[in-house]
Design an enzyme around this catalytic site. Sequence first.
Site: not given
Ligand code: 1HE
Length: 269
Positions: A36-37, A143, A123, A146, A151, A75, A120
């Site tokens: 889940k990265r 963020e 962060e 999304r 946070g 997150l 996060g």
């Molecule tokens: C996740 C998450 C996650 C991956 N929560 N499950 N963060 C984001 O908006 C970043 C979202 N993630 C991505 O943009 C990409 O996953 C990556 C660029 C980081 C990596 O890409 P990739 O192609 O290597 O992996 P993938 O196929 O997108 O993800 C692999 C799996 O990880 C997949 O699940 P699967 O069950 O389909 O295999 C994804 O759903 C899962 N995954 N990222 C949950 N973030 C205190 S407030 C903080 C606010 C924030 O951090 S907002 C930013 C959130």
Amino acid sequence: MPEALEPEVLDIDLPDNLRARRVGKVAVLTLARPAKRNALNDAAVLGIERFFTTLPGDIASVVIDAEGDHFCAGLDLSEMAERDTLSGVRHSRMWHRAFEQIEFGPVPVVSALKGAVVGGGLELAAATHLRVAERSTFYALPEGMRGIFVGGGASVRVPRLIGVARMADLMLTGRRYDAEEGAAVGLSQYVVDDGTGLDVAIDLASRVADNAPQTNFAIIQALPRIAEAAPREGYFMEAMMAAIAQGTDDAKARMQDFLDGRAEKVTDR
Ligand code: 1HE
């Protein structure tokens, strides 16, 4: 990694997605949810807090690294659903509490970054004192994409590193910085080849661990407070901290070692 130091498991009660070991006086905390990265769920955030609040007293510095190709995707978005306003506030405050234990915790912390350092994940990295970025590293604050806001302390820590204007750009446009751009704007202090980040981080943390504890204390506890204080108060706090540090037996012994020709010169490093 320093030769002859085999890692040992560190006995701290952690959730499945975190692992801890020690290499000499350095503790290594590993984000261990690569499928889940390394997205951070509540258990991981609470585990990070527990790690820093229960570190053995002989640990002198910490490295945070990650399994897989990405440091941290931020997150865990799958835990976001159904959270009401008040529980949102409490959730953010939980992240603040945990990351405060990194920034103002017992010892300096080095992060070994690679791949995604986003949301996060950035962060978390921003709460550490030294950031070592492998060339694969990229930084983003998605963020805005999304429909949420940072946070986990980013609006306080990230502008200190890169300024409000750059942070606003990351959030408004979804811009990414690569490793070199990140280093140029102040997100990391080091850029290293892929696959070498952990070893470099452990080497740096080992060097940090050899400093006098009163100096490390002053650097992580006093320096950021002094830098944010008004100058009059800052100079006063600096004088207090300098006097406390130089009054220790350790400082006196280290200065005598230099005067007697037994200590490293600046040019030896
Ligand atoms: C996740 C998450 C996650 C991956 N929560 N499950 N963060 C984001 O908006 C970043 C979202 N993630 C991505 O943009 C990409 O996953 C990556 C660029 C980081 C990596 O890409 P990739 O192609 O290597 O992996 P993938 O196929 O997108 O993800 C692999 C799996 O990880 C997949 O699940 P699967 O069950 O389909 O295999 C994804 O759903 C899962 N995954 N990222 C949950 N973030 C205190 S407030 C903080 C606010 C924030 O951090 S907002 C930013 C959130």
